[in-house]
Scaffold this active site. Sequence first.
Site, PDB file in Angstrom:
ATOM      1  N   GLU A 111      37.648  37.227  38.116  1.00 46.80           N
ATOM      2  CA  GLU A 111      37.032  36.775  39.452  1.00 46.80           C
ATOM      3  C   GLU A 111      36.615  37.588  40.627  1.00 46.80           C
ATOM      4  O   GLU A 111      35.641  37.278  41.217  1.00 46.80           O
ATOM      5  CB  GLU A 111      38.100  35.660  39.964  1.00 46.80           C
ATOM      6  CG  GLU A 111      38.382  34.457  39.057  1.00 46.80           C
ATOM      7  CD  GLU A 111      39.172  33.322  39.530  1.00 46.80           C
ATOM      8  OE1 GLU A 111      40.565  33.751  39.789  1.00 46.80           O
ATOM      9  OE2 GLU A 111      39.055  32.451  39.522  1.00 46.80           O
TER      10      GLU A 111
ATOM     11  N   GLU B  16      44.339  32.112  32.755  1.00 43.60           N
ATOM     12  CA  GLU B  16      45.317  31.086  33.699  1.00 43.60           C
ATOM     13  C   GLU B  16      45.653  29.952  33.019  1.00 43.60           C
ATOM     14  O   GLU B  16      46.973  29.475  33.200  1.00 43.60           O
ATOM     15  CB  GLU B  16      44.505  30.726  34.988  1.00 43.60           C
ATOM     16  CG  GLU B  16      44.085  31.850  36.054  1.00 43.60           C
ATOM     17  CD  GLU B  16      42.941  32.630  35.804  1.00 43.60           C
ATOM     18  OE1 GLU B  16      42.526  32.715  34.544  1.00 43.60           O
ATOM     19  OE2 GLU B  16      42.455  33.260  36.680  1.00 43.60           O
TER      20      GLU B  16
END
Length: 695
Positions: A105, A125
């Site tokens: 990210e 995640e």
Amino acid sequence: MTEPVAYSVTDRIAVLRVQNPPVNALSQAVRAGLDAGLARALADDGADAILILGDGRTFIAGADISEFGKPLAAPGLPDVVNRIEAAGKPVVAALHGTALGGGLEVALGAHYRVAVPGAKVGLPEVLLGILPGAGGTQRTPRLTGAEAALDMITTGKHISATEALRIGLIDAIEDGSPEEAGLRFTRRLLVEGAGPRPTRGIAPAPHDPALFDAWRAKVAAKTRGQIAPVTCVDAVEAAFTLPFDAGLKRERELFSGLMASPQREGLIHAFFIERKVGKLPEIAGVTPRDVAWIGVIGGGTMGAGIAAAALLNGLSVTLVEQTEAARGAAHARIAGILGDSVARGKLTEPARDTLLGDRLTCVTEYAALADADLVIEAAFEDMAVKKTIFTALDQHCKPGAILATNTSYLDINEIAAVTARPGDVIGLHFFSPAHVMRLLEVVVAEHTAPEVTATGFALAKRLKKVAVRAGVCDGFIGNRILASYRMAADHMVLEGATPYAIDAAMVDFGFAMGPFAVSDLAGLDIGWATRKRLAPLRHPNDRIAKFADMMCEEGWFGRKTGRGFYDYTDPKRPVPNPQVAAMIDADRAARGITPRAFTAEDIQRRYMAAMINEAAKVVGDGIAARPLDVDVTLLYGYGFPRWRGGPMKYADMRGLPSILADIEAFAQDDPHFWHPAPLLTDLVARGASFDSLNG
Ligand code: TC6
């Protein structure tokens, strides 16, 4: 002390180097360091562009998972990523090792991404019960389109740099160190006069609106019971239905919901215990023995699976069988497993031929094991057979060779006693199919030397397995606990539940299969043999169901005979075997039992109470070193739902007083079976948890 993010300038490029070993996780200090480095670079007149890279073996492997569940210390990662994206100078991320989760990210917040050839990227995640909450669900689909983003985010898989380039996630692959690759790429940008290129400015590609419902249905079917995968689809959908900032807000709401869920807690527990399970004081600093060549005794399903696992992971194997015919059959079995690997693209045909031709020898003489470093016996489960084999191994194997047994329950001390080297004897209990199942119980006998135990753990790592230390008792950790909850399931059938209701309730709980379907798969003859073996040792008050014996007497051994608790006439769609009910009725009638109703919740509570109670005894007796060893065993060997973290974590989350209260209530009707484990009683009295014993 090393700064978490070092600042330097090369060729008018400010380099922000993340230095947080071992994996450069985004701790608070790293987030603050990135913020400070960015501000410094933007204010630096000597820097025209900014390069972010990771020091050591990897870029950034994600948020610091150990901070989860604690109050978040500023700056938050989404803000850091937004500030990177808003930079007025071009920002490049140079990826190597694994750029995962929050790490990727950060890279998506950068304006350009370059990777070295071996780099991998991913958004794992979902495997921790959350979603990429720092803009990953909004920025990824803007670069890759919806399908590729959904695939990455709902599976958590790692993809290669080549694949990342193909789907548009990165801009280039460059040779060299991350610094060389990053500087070369950034210099080119500066020469071309390229400026900042925020990902948020890219319009999402057109898509079929039905896509998201289709993905929700697909993901829900595949990840039954888990909330994160479907929520990931909702978050990616927001990238297509909302403006960027509103999409980020939606992502944050969904992220916060998942962060608060027990599933997140269970999955993160599973992540950490998998890494902690091999850290044992008895082998800390102990050097394992070198193992390059292993021997395997017995080429049945288990022996062939062990041999294949060893070959596939670079070891040479000599397999000993009793007859020429068995030797040939063992070779064919191993060739079949390696053939499957070729079919699945995991192995090339020439590599398979080398393994079978040069690395594998199947023989009928123990003398061929003279130079083996470690021998694993996977013969028939009979003490006399094992003693004969170990006597022969002791004679033929070189000094220092480790002699291991794959027994599932026999006394390894007794086996070791027939050798002149009990310190070299250990249990290595593989699970079938041994080339697939990840659990390995390393069973440490009374005289096993610490370096032999350490070698067991090192071998497991080499075979890409998760090793758990177990002590010697009937069934070690896993099968001893299984015997108890399986018995509780049989008792429920005697009292009125059907095997099918029990299977359904446990599938509902999160297991891939219920206990009766598992028995059919393993072969009902196995349980039958165990019942016969244990019969002389039973207490007169033990309640042993007879219906399973009646089924075996009919020749119904489960899936392999086409019939067991289920009828496999159509192997893809098994249905309850209609004749089983009569056998259960006969068993109940003989005991004078009037069947009563069980709800799914009743079933789950009894099943889990039996599992946890026996597990607490296993820990209390020192068979498992810590509760986490039980959790890892059940997760990797018995299909326990990972998102519940394991039975001990489940018990902690539900509350130990509630588990103890169930056991005490069940004991009212059957005090012989339901004895609260002293450890459980003690923890409840002290208001403590199983986790408090994990160290
Ligand atoms: C996320 O990013 C969310 C973002 C949204 C925010 C808003 N944190 O596995 P290894 C430790 S979620 C803390 O043995 P490998 C690990 O415990 C995160 N610690 O090494 C171990 O510690 P020990 C998304 C971490 O080479 C040591 O590092 N990212 C973290 O076999 C070495 O680990 C992931 O899910 C972490 N993120 O594999 C990636 N990662 O030495 C999780 C590792 O004290 N990590 N540690 O036992 C991995 O998949 C692997 O660790 C690996 C390296 C592939 C990076």
